[in-house]
Design an enzyme around this catalytic site. Structure first.
Site, PDB file in Angstrom:
ATOM      1  N   HIS A 195      -5.432  -0.343   6.011  1.00 10.00           N
ATOM      2  CA  HIS A 195      -4.981   0.525   7.122  1.00 10.00           C
ATOM      3  C   HIS A 195      -5.888   0.462   8.358  1.00 10.00           C
ATOM      4  O   HIS A 195      -6.728   1.313   8.591  1.00 10.00           O
ATOM      5  CB  HIS A 195      -4.688   1.963   6.701  1.00 10.00           C
ATOM      6  CG  HIS A 195      -5.649   2.656   5.791  1.00 10.00           C
ATOM      7  ND1 HIS A 195      -7.024   2.647   5.960  1.00 10.00           N
ATOM      8  CD2 HIS A 195      -5.417   3.446   4.702  1.00 10.00           C
ATOM      9  CE1 HIS A 195      -7.594   3.367   5.026  1.00 10.00           C
ATOM     10  NE2 HIS A 195      -6.635   3.869   4.252  1.00 10.00           N
ATOM     11  N   HIS A 234       1.368   5.012  -2.391  1.00 11.05           N
ATOM     12  CA  HIS A 234       0.900   5.873  -3.485  1.00 11.05           C
ATOM     13  C   HIS A 234       2.037   6.554  -4.234  1.00 11.05           C
ATOM     14  O   HIS A 234       1.920   6.832  -5.426  1.00 11.05           O
ATOM     15  CB  HIS A 234      -0.052   6.944  -2.942  1.00 11.05           C
ATOM     16  CG  HIS A 234      -1.295   6.375  -2.348  1.00 11.05           C
ATOM     17  ND1 HIS A 234      -2.359   5.959  -3.117  1.00 11.05           N
ATOM     18  CD2 HIS A 234      -1.642   6.133  -1.059  1.00 11.05           C
ATOM     19  CE1 HIS A 234      -3.313   5.485  -2.327  1.00 11.05           C
ATOM     20  NE2 HIS A 234      -2.894   5.574  -1.073  1.00 11.05           N
ATOM     21  N   HIS A 281     -12.044   2.237   3.975  1.00  8.07           N
ATOM     22  CA  HIS A 281     -12.879   3.414   3.707  1.00  8.07           C
ATOM     23  C   HIS A 281     -14.343   2.981   3.758  1.00  8.07           C
ATOM     24  O   HIS A 281     -15.112   3.176   2.818  1.00  8.07           O
ATOM     25  CB  HIS A 281     -12.513   4.051   2.362  1.00  8.07           C
ATOM     26  CG  HIS A 281     -11.163   4.698   2.377  1.00  8.07           C
ATOM     27  ND1 HIS A 281     -10.962   5.984   2.828  1.00  8.07           N
ATOM     28  CD2 HIS A 281      -9.944   4.217   2.034  1.00  8.07           C
ATOM     29  CE1 HIS A 281      -9.670   6.273   2.760  1.00  8.07           C
ATOM     30  NE2 HIS A 281      -9.030   5.214   2.296  1.00  8.07           N
ATOM     31  N   ASN A 317      -7.962   3.154  10.605  1.00  8.80           N
ATOM     32  CA  ASN A 317      -8.140   4.390   9.839  1.00  8.80           C
ATOM     33  C   ASN A 317      -9.224   4.205   8.777  1.00  8.80           C
ATOM     34  O   ASN A 317      -9.206   3.234   8.027  1.00  8.80           O
ATOM     35  CB  ASN A 317      -6.815   4.800   9.184  1.00  8.80           C
ATOM     36  CG  ASN A 317      -5.806   5.258  10.224  1.00  8.80           C
ATOM     37  OD1 ASN A 317      -5.818   6.397  10.672  1.00  8.80           O
ATOM     38  ND2 ASN A 317      -4.944   4.343  10.649  1.00  8.80           N
ATOM     39  N   HIS A 330       0.857  -1.193   0.000  1.00 14.92           N
ATOM     40  CA  HIS A 330       0.000   0.000   0.000  1.00 14.92           C
ATOM     41  C   HIS A 330       0.891   1.241   0.000  1.00 14.92           C
ATOM     42  O   HIS A 330       1.313   1.713   1.042  1.00 14.92           O
ATOM     43  CB  HIS A 330      -0.907  -0.022   1.244  1.00 14.92           C
ATOM     44  CG  HIS A 330      -1.940   1.057   1.253  1.00 14.92           C
ATOM     45  ND1 HIS A 330      -3.038   1.027   2.084  1.00 14.92           N
ATOM     46  CD2 HIS A 330      -2.062   2.210   0.546  1.00 14.92           C
ATOM     47  CE1 HIS A 330      -3.772   2.106   1.881  1.00 14.92           C
ATOM     48  NE2 HIS A 330      -3.191   2.842   0.954  1.00 14.92           N
ATOM     49  N   GLU A 389      -7.112   1.434  -4.499  1.00 16.03           N
ATOM     50  CA  GLU A 389      -7.767   1.917  -3.278  1.00 16.03           C
ATOM     51  C   GLU A 389      -8.921   2.806  -3.731  1.00 16.03           C
ATOM     52  O   GLU A 389      -8.740   3.971  -4.031  1.00 16.03           O
ATOM     53  CB  GLU A 389      -6.787   2.683  -2.393  1.00 16.03           C
ATOM     54  CG  GLU A 389      -7.377   2.980  -1.020  1.00 16.03           C
ATOM     55  CD  GLU A 389      -6.439   3.746  -0.099  1.00 16.03           C
ATOM     56  OE1 GLU A 389      -6.743   3.807   1.105  1.00 16.03           O
ATOM     57  OE2 GLU A 389      -5.421   4.284  -0.562  1.00 16.03           O
ATOM     58  N   ASP A 442       1.587   3.433   3.116  1.00 14.70           N
ATOM     59  CA  ASP A 442       0.569   4.360   2.601  1.00 14.70           C
ATOM     60  C   ASP A 442       1.234   5.690   2.233  1.00 14.70           C
ATOM     61  O   ASP A 442       0.636   6.757   2.342  1.00 14.70           O
ATOM     62  CB  ASP A 442      -0.548   4.581   3.630  1.00 14.70           C
ATOM     63  CG  ASP A 442      -1.808   5.210   3.029  1.00 14.70           C
ATOM     64  OD1 ASP A 442      -1.880   5.341   1.788  1.00 14.70           O
ATOM     65  OD2 ASP A 442      -2.705   5.598   3.792  1.00 14.70           O
ATOM     66  N   ASP A 458       3.621   4.619  11.936  1.00 15.78           N
ATOM     67  CA  ASP A 458       4.451   5.830  11.987  1.00 15.78           C
ATOM     68  C   ASP A 458       4.277   6.602  13.289  1.00 15.78           C
ATOM     69  O   ASP A 458       4.877   7.661  13.471  1.00 15.78           O
ATOM     70  CB  ASP A 458       4.149   6.745  10.787  1.00 15.78           C
ATOM     71  CG  ASP A 458       2.680   7.175  10.707  1.00 15.78           C
ATOM     72  OD1 ASP A 458       1.882   6.742  11.565  1.00 15.78           O
ATOM     73  OD2 ASP A 458       2.344   7.932   9.783  1.00 15.78           O
TER      74      ASP A 458
END
Length: 378
Positions: free
Chosen positions: A212, A57, A191, A215, A55, A125, A269, A243
């Site tokens: 994730h 971007h 999401h 989140n 994952h 995603e 991510d 993180d």
């Protein structure tokens, strides 16, 4: 090439030894050392399987949604300096045309290779996500889950798609989940505004991963366990952005205790600002401000990260009590399993691809080797 006298990180232990690399593969563990060989002295260093990021971007000022091989190649080079040897370039909820263009570039990079980390496939995603759990995605481009829309996006490149993040509670999601499973693509819930029962229904349909953890999903509550409860209550895999910003370390430790380290993947991510100075960037066409290691939209929503996988390993190792080999499994073997390449990547074993990282006791990367070639040395 021989890597000599290093601490080899196997899946279940760490042992002193040497390895011989030939024709891009791990030819032999503890070979007889010919002085004529190209030798890397690994004494005082740890040898790990290369990290696999399912994952991500972007990095180094480039984004998967640029839709070009050149951008993917630059991302591949940048992240290899932090020990990542394979990755899934991850698309965003954007226009169908833009996602198509990115998928075509990913398929090309997978087939033709890069100058850095291997492109194993694509992680979509979105765009089949909940408008109520939008995160940093663009609400203008959300699509209703549909097999036909998915086919329109991937066109002839279905073999390049490894995973798809979607909201299982939406109309049409169950049919799409079933279709993805039939085509060996990992359906991941993320999401999502799903209730616990809706998430469990999605899992019964074929959802086998969650994007994730914590989140952009319904949280755990003792009377409505939500998506987090469904993840904890089943044996699906999940991923953490470790993180210290996306998840508090106490929550991380709790999640690892519940799931076990064999069911959690470390991911970044990361977005284009990864390995770049603080400043103004974009993600999926939306403005992002990066300050003090956190990437946010102007409304304050977290917008991906600037994390690298070596830092994720270090963070987890320093903030939990797990042995280093278990933490490394979370950054390598578990990702290889999700990508269905664990028969050749994700561990140090004779016959496996020579995708390797050498780092010191503080997990500072000294060498990265991809397909038997040194692509980075400190």
């Amino acid at each position: 090439m021989i890597i000599k006298d290093c601490n080899i990180i196997f899946t279940d232990k760490i042992e002193k030894g040497s390895i011989l690399i030939e024709d891009g593969k791990i030819k032999e563990i503890n070979p007889r050392i010919e002085e004529s060989s190209h030798i890397i002295d690994g004494s005082s260093l740890y040898l790990s399987p290369g990290f696999i990021d399912v994952h991500i971007h972007g990095a180094g000022g480039h984004d998967t949604m640029d839709g070009t091989f050149e951008s993917l190649n630059e991302i591949a080079k940048v992240i290899s300096t932090h020990g990542t040897t394979s990755f899934l370039p991850t698309t965003m909820t954007c226009s169908i045309e833009d996602i198509k263009k990115s998928v075509e570039a990913i398929a090309y990079a997978k087939k033709n290779g890069t100058e850095g980390a291997n492109v194993i496939g694509a992680h979509l995603e979105g765009p089949f996500i909940s408008p109520e759990m939008i995160g940093a995605q663009n609400p203008n481009y959300i699509q209703k889950p549909s097999v036909n829309t998915f086919k329109e996006i991937v066109n002839d490149n279905i073999d390049a798609i490894t995973s798809v993040t979607l909201a299982p509670e939406l109309d049409g999601a169950k049919e799409l989940i079933s279709y993805l499973k039939e085509n060996n693509i990992t359906p991941s819930m993320g999401h999502t505004k799903a209730k616990y029962t809706e998430a469990i229904e999605g899992i019964k349909c074929g959802v086998c991963h969650a994007t994730h953890l914590f989140n952009a999903m319904t949280p755990f509550h003792h009377r409505e366990p939500g998506v987090v409860g469904a993840i904890f209550d089943t044996d699906i895999t999940t991923e953490t952005i470790s993180d210290g910003i996306h998840i508090n370390y106490a929550s991380l430790r709790t999640a690892y205790k519940v799931k076990g380290t064999d069911k959690v993947l470390l991911v970044t991510d990361a977005m284009m600002a990864c390995c770049m100075p603080d400043g103004n960037y974009s993600l999926g066409g939306q403005d992002v401000i990066v300050e003090n290691g956190a990437a946010r939209l102007k409304n304050g929503a977290l917008a991906g990260s600037v994390l690298t996988l070596d830092a994720a390993v270090k963070n987890v190792y320093n903030n939990t009590n797990y042995p280093l080999n278990e933490v490394i499994n979370m950054a390598s073997l578990n990702g290889a399993k999700l990508c269905r390449v664990d028969h050749r990547k994700g561990m140090i074993k004779e016959g496996y691809d020579a995708d390797l990282v050498l780092f010191d006791k503080n997990i500072n990367v000294k060498y990265t080797i991809v397909n038997g070639k040194v692509v980075y040395s400190a």
